[in-house]
Scaffold this motif. Structure first.
Motif, mmCIF file in Angstrom:
data_model
loop_
_atom_site.group_PDB
_atom_site.id
_atom_site.type_symbol
_atom_site.label_atom_id
_atom_site.label_comp_id
_atom_site.label_asym_id
_atom_site.label_seq_id
_atom_site.Cartn_x
_atom_site.Cartn_y
_atom_site.Cartn_z
ATOM 1 N N LEU A 15 0.747 -1.127 -0.082
ATOM 2 C CA LEU A 15 0.117 0.067 0.077
ATOM 3 C C LEU A 15 0.867 1.318 0.021
ATOM 4 O O LEU A 15 1.810 1.356 0.743
ATOM 5 C CB LEU A 15 -1.097 0.041 1.214
ATOM 6 N N GLU A 16 0.488 2.005 -0.915
ATOM 7 C CA GLU A 16 1.415 3.266 -1.105
ATOM 8 C C GLU A 16 0.624 4.471 -0.700
ATOM 9 O O GLU A 16 -0.362 4.730 -1.506
ATOM 10 C CB GLU A 16 2.146 3.344 -2.415
ATOM 11 N N ILE A 17 1.050 5.415 0.009
ATOM 12 C CA ILE A 17 0.174 6.510 0.338
ATOM 13 C C ILE A 17 1.188 7.832 0.091
ATOM 14 O O ILE A 17 2.509 7.617 0.845
ATOM 15 C CB ILE A 17 -0.466 6.609 1.858
ATOM 16 N N ASN A 18 0.791 8.621 -0.320
ATOM 17 C CA ASN A 18 1.566 9.896 -0.646
ATOM 18 C C ASN A 18 0.847 11.108 -0.070
ATOM 19 O O ASN A 18 -0.177 11.270 -0.492
ATOM 20 C CB ASN A 18 1.842 10.346 -2.207
ATOM 21 N N LEU A 19 1.764 11.879 0.731
ATOM 22 C CA LEU A 19 1.127 13.097 1.088
ATOM 23 C C LEU A 19 1.842 14.450 0.965
ATOM 24 O O LEU A 19 3.421 14.284 1.247
ATOM 25 C CB LEU A 19 1.028 13.047 2.829
ATOM 26 N N VAL A 20 1.492 15.382 -0.043
ATOM 27 C CA VAL A 20 2.219 16.384 -0.540
ATOM 28 C C VAL A 20 1.582 17.652 0.282
ATOM 29 O O VAL A 20 0.134 17.949 0.085
ATOM 30 C CB VAL A 20 1.969 16.599 -2.013
ATOM 31 N N ASP A 21 2.430 18.769 0.447
ATOM 32 C CA ASP A 21 1.864 20.098 0.915
ATOM 33 C C ASP A 21 3.039 20.921 0.425
ATOM 34 O O ASP A 21 4.125 20.734 0.081
ATOM 35 C CB ASP A 21 1.738 20.071 2.321
ATOM 36 N N ASN A 22 2.462 22.252 0.111
ATOM 37 C CA ASN A 22 3.106 23.374 -0.167
ATOM 38 C C ASN A 22 3.513 24.223 0.765
ATOM 39 O O ASN A 22 3.477 25.535 0.641
ATOM 40 C CB ASN A 22 2.599 23.983 -1.433
ATOM 41 N N LEU A 41 16.311 13.806 9.296
ATOM 42 C CA LEU A 41 14.945 14.234 9.326
ATOM 43 C C LEU A 41 14.459 13.197 10.441
ATOM 44 O O LEU A 41 13.109 13.596 10.924
ATOM 45 C CB LEU A 41 14.340 14.321 7.841
ATOM 46 N N PHE A 42 14.454 12.121 10.295
ATOM 47 C CA PHE A 42 13.730 10.901 10.893
ATOM 48 C C PHE A 42 14.377 10.549 12.404
ATOM 49 O O PHE A 42 13.869 9.543 13.210
ATOM 50 C CB PHE A 42 13.289 9.554 10.127
ATOM 51 N N GLU A 43 15.272 11.467 12.839
ATOM 52 C CA GLU A 43 15.668 11.233 13.972
ATOM 53 C C GLU A 43 15.031 11.934 15.266
ATOM 54 O O GLU A 43 14.582 13.121 14.932
ATOM 55 C CB GLU A 43 17.233 11.535 13.939
ATOM 56 N N GLY A 83 6.834 -1.776 6.968
ATOM 57 C CA GLY A 83 6.849 -0.932 5.944
ATOM 58 C C GLY A 83 8.069 0.119 6.330
ATOM 59 O O GLY A 83 8.965 -0.020 7.073
ATOM 60 N N SER A 84 7.892 1.283 5.456
ATOM 61 C CA SER A 84 8.652 2.494 5.632
ATOM 62 C C SER A 84 8.256 3.842 5.301
ATOM 63 O O SER A 84 7.215 4.093 4.449
ATOM 64 C CB SER A 84 10.088 2.268 4.984
ATOM 65 N N VAL A 85 8.912 4.792 5.625
ATOM 66 C CA VAL A 85 8.546 6.160 5.155
ATOM 67 C C VAL A 85 9.727 6.841 4.894
ATOM 68 O O VAL A 85 10.572 6.862 5.338
ATOM 69 C CB VAL A 85 7.686 6.865 6.455
ATOM 70 N N VAL A 86 9.399 7.498 3.594
ATOM 71 C CA VAL A 86 10.710 8.405 2.981
ATOM 72 C C VAL A 86 10.164 9.746 2.585
ATOM 73 O O VAL A 86 8.912 10.080 2.267
ATOM 74 C CB VAL A 86 11.176 7.742 1.678
ATOM 75 N N ALA A 137 7.136 19.519 0.495
ATOM 76 C CA ALA A 137 7.052 18.418 1.312
ATOM 77 C C ALA A 137 6.557 17.394 0.842
ATOM 78 O O ALA A 137 5.292 17.355 0.773
ATOM 79 C CB ALA A 137 6.829 18.846 2.838
ATOM 80 N N HIS A 138 7.088 16.168 0.548
ATOM 81 C CA HIS A 138 6.349 15.044 0.064
ATOM 82 C C HIS A 138 6.849 13.606 0.463
ATOM 83 O O HIS A 138 7.948 13.187 0.414
ATOM 84 C CB HIS A 138 6.576 14.679 -1.548
ATOM 85 N N PHE A 139 5.875 13.321 1.319
ATOM 86 C CA PHE A 139 6.031 11.983 1.899
ATOM 87 C C PHE A 139 5.415 10.843 1.656
ATOM 88 O O PHE A 139 4.378 10.790 1.140
ATOM 89 C CB PHE A 139 5.786 12.238 3.550
ATOM 90 N N ARG A 140 6.231 9.687 1.414
ATOM 91 C CA ARG A 140 5.514 8.372 0.798
ATOM 92 C C ARG A 140 5.672 7.243 1.837
ATOM 93 O O ARG A 140 6.798 7.046 2.303
ATOM 94 C CB ARG A 140 6.541 7.838 -0.316
#
Length: 656
Positions: A581-588, A600-602, A630-633, A642-645
């Motif tokens: 399952l791939e979820i993309n969240l993008v904001d400007n 970033l993920f620390e 899974g994972s997030v990148v 900002a584009h997180f997958r």
């Protein structure tokens, strides 16, 4: 010549009038201002009696004389004084009596008629006293405008501790008029709650450190903190108000014995912390003798010699603090770095402690300045000693680390043995990580209770206090405690995510996204939200963890909005890619700087500190995604959007 006899007569009459006025003023307290605290000792007249006499006998047979310090006192006295109210309104006041077993209080008018009477004393339960205070006994008095009242009080001692402090009782009687009682004893409880809250936080903090490091210094230190809390709570009357309201005399015994326990445990802690047995053997023996002396003084007081024992305890405590101060100086000179904190902690405490001891030895009631100075010094001492303990543990760790390195150099000659040591170290590291994780969770959970009370007390202070500067301080205190509470909640969430067992269920992704958008409807009003979900998209995963991942990413998109842009856009899409399952969240929003991407993920990153964030959000998102397999990148792009997958398995494989 004819005028000389007249002048002489006038002079005699004037002298008689002045003398009469002086006597009247010495015998009666003249009230001509409200809201005052007045020492009644100069106005006292007393009558020593060995029999249980009545008020009528005191009025008709009492041989009253002005009180003079140093006079021999029996176990029973009648005291009297007059109060004349010259104000234009009725005077309301309270009169205190200390260390007295039984108090019979009578208020009479100018014709010796009883207007009011009450019974109290240290042996009466706090709830049954005229004024419910565990600090000492108070009686209320009311005098109408331009009238005088006579006060007769029978003081009766049936125990040694009360009889031995008779002189202190007679020279510490005060009248609190207007709102002075409230300001001196009731309002102060708000500020004292903050002091006790800080003490309890430090107590539990060091208690959990003791569990982790298992150091004898921490053990002695938390025992010292415990008796310090007992001493201050009994000395301020709070112990009698709460736990010992039905046994007030027990509170008085604790009030006298607790300083000896504080000194004894402090000496034990100092001997362990400063390593006196190895570094200062001679002074170490002296401290041991002082500890034995404290035990002897406690026995002396328990045998009934309370006044003598109390005086010697105060002197021995001051001597012990000076001795420990000298020990710390010697250790600093010899290069023992943790002793610097000990020396700094004791410098201010030693100064105010000596002032506090002299105040007690003089037999006077404590003043606000002295009390607050001691409490501030105590808090500074506790903070510095806690840092000193941590530094001492670091010294020990450094020594152990050096030894470990040396051992490792030796073990390089034997490769097989070295592998065994590494495996053992790895196991210990894993166990330490688990213990540290549990410790952080328990510490955060236990500190939140006192922290919530501090937030409540700050809120209460903001509602009651009108002075602007004080409100500003309490407002800053409330905001900081609220922020600390948020940090503790996030730390608890980290533990919950890492420790929680994944419970996979059928999850409708489209319904889950709609639910999140509804829950954030108000916060999303400034945004244009574009949602794209593959038809009939259902996965088999943990709904709670999946919702947490998407919710935290959505929260970041809302939080880091760019106010300089006219249009604010959030795009959410969900689809399947092979078996994921791939979820993309993008904001400007404000975007992410290139130098911040590697960390970033620390936890607790520099970027989080710059933006005033706690710095745990993306760390927990990554942790939750990993728990789901899974994972997030971050998908980088030239537009700095900002584009997180997020990618997780469609069918989660259950943990074994």
């Amino acid at each position: 010549m004819t005028f000389k006899p007249v002048i002489a007569v006038c002079s005699i009459l004037m002298f008689w009038v002045i003398s009469s006025q002086g006597i009247a003023q010495n015998n009666a307290l003249i009230l001509n201002e409200d809201n005052s605290i007045i020492d009644l000792t100069p106005y006292l007249r007393y009558w020593n009696t060995s029999e249980n006499t009545s008020l009528e006998q005191a009025l008709t047979q009492g041989d009253f004389a002005p009180y003079e310090e140093g006079k021999s006192l029996d176990k029973m006295q009648w005291i009297s004084f007059n109060i004349e109210n010259q104000l234009q309104e009725t005077m309301q006041g309270k009169i205190n009596f200390t260390f007295t077993d039984w108090v019979d209080f009578y208020v009479l008018d100018e014709n010796d008629r009883v207007i009011d009477q009450a019974k109290s004393g240290d042996l009466i339960h706090v709830s049954d006293r005229p004024v419910k205070s565990g600090l000492m006994v108070f009686h209320e008095i009311e005098i109408p405008a331009n009238e005088m009242r006579k006060v007769y009080v029978k003081l009766k001692s049936t125990t040694n501790i009360s009889y031995q402090f008779k002189s202190f009782t007679l020279k510490s009687i005060k009248l609190y008029t207007g709102n002075t009682y409230y300001l001196s004893f009731e309002k102060e409880k708000i500020y004292q709650s903050l002091f006790y809250g800080a003490l309890f936080i430090m107590f539990f903090y060091n208690f959990f450190l003791l569990i982790m490091v298992r150091s004898s210094s921490y053990l002695y230190y938390i025992v010292f903190l415990f008796f310090l809390i007992v001493f201050f709570s009994s000395n301020g009357g709070y112990l009698a108000d709460t736990l010992l309201s039905s046994a007030p005399r027990m509170d008085l015994y604790i009030r006298f014995l607790s300083p000896a326990f504080v000194t004894l445990t402090y000496l034990s802690f100092a001997r362990s912390f400063l390593q006196t047995r190895n570094r200062n053997p001679k002074l170490g023996k002296v401290t041991l003798m002082m500890m034995i002396l404290e035990v002897v003084l406690m026995i002396i007081m328990l045998l009934g010699f309370w006044k003598t024992g109390r005086t010697l305890v105060i002197i021995s405590a001051a001597t012990s603090f000076i001795l420990i101060f000298i020990l710390a100086i010697k250790n600093v000179r010899r290069g023992f770095t943790p002793a610097r904190y000990f020396l700094a902690a004791n410098a201010l405490f030693l100064l105010v402690g000596i002032v506090f001891a002299l105040e007690r030895l003089s037999g006077s009631l404590p003043n606000d300045f002295g009390q607050y100075a001691v409490q501030i010094a105590i808090l500074l001492e506790i903070a510095l000693l806690s840092v000193g303990l941590a530094d001492r543990i670091n010294v020990i760790k450094n020594v152990l680390a050096e030894q470990a390195l040396e051992n490792e150099r030796l073990e390089t000659r034997r490769a097989q043995e070295k592998r065994k040591i590494i495996q053992q170290k790895n196991k210990e590291l894993e166990r330490s990580y688990e213990e540290l994780d549990t410790f952080i969770y328990k510490t955060a959970h236990d500190i939140k209770g006192p922290l919530a009370r501090l937030m409540g007390l700050s809120n209460l202070a903001l509602m009651e206090i009108k002075e602007k500067k004080a409100r500003a301080y309490f407002d800053m205190f409330y905001k900081d405690t609220k922020y600390l509470n948020k940090i503790l909640s996030r730390l608890s969430s980290v533990h919950d995510i890492s420790a929680a067992r994944v419970d996979p269920q059928q999850v409708d992704v489209n319904s889950l996204l709609d639910q999140l958008l509804r829950e954030n409807k108000l916060r999303l009003e400034p945004f244009t939200v574009e949602k794209s979900v593959q038809a009939e998209l259902v996965v088999y995963s943990d709904p709670g963890l999946l919702k947490f991942v998407i919710s935290d990413l959505l929260d970041n998109a809302i939080k880091f909005i760019d106010p300089e842009k006219e249009e604010h856009i959030i795009e959410i899409s969900a689809r399947t890619v092979e078996d994921m399952l791939e979820i993309n969240l993008v904001d400007n929003g404000i975007g992410i700087k290139e130098e911040d991407i590697p960390s970033l993920f620390e936890m607790f990153t520099r970027a989080a500190a710059i933006h005033g964030s706690i710095g745990l959000g993306l760390y927990m998102v990554n942790l939750a995604a990993a728990r789901l397999g899974g994972s997030v990148v971050l998908v980088t792009n030239e537009a700095n959007i900002a584009h997180f997958r997020v990618r997780i398995p469609i069918n989660y494989a259950k943990e074994e």
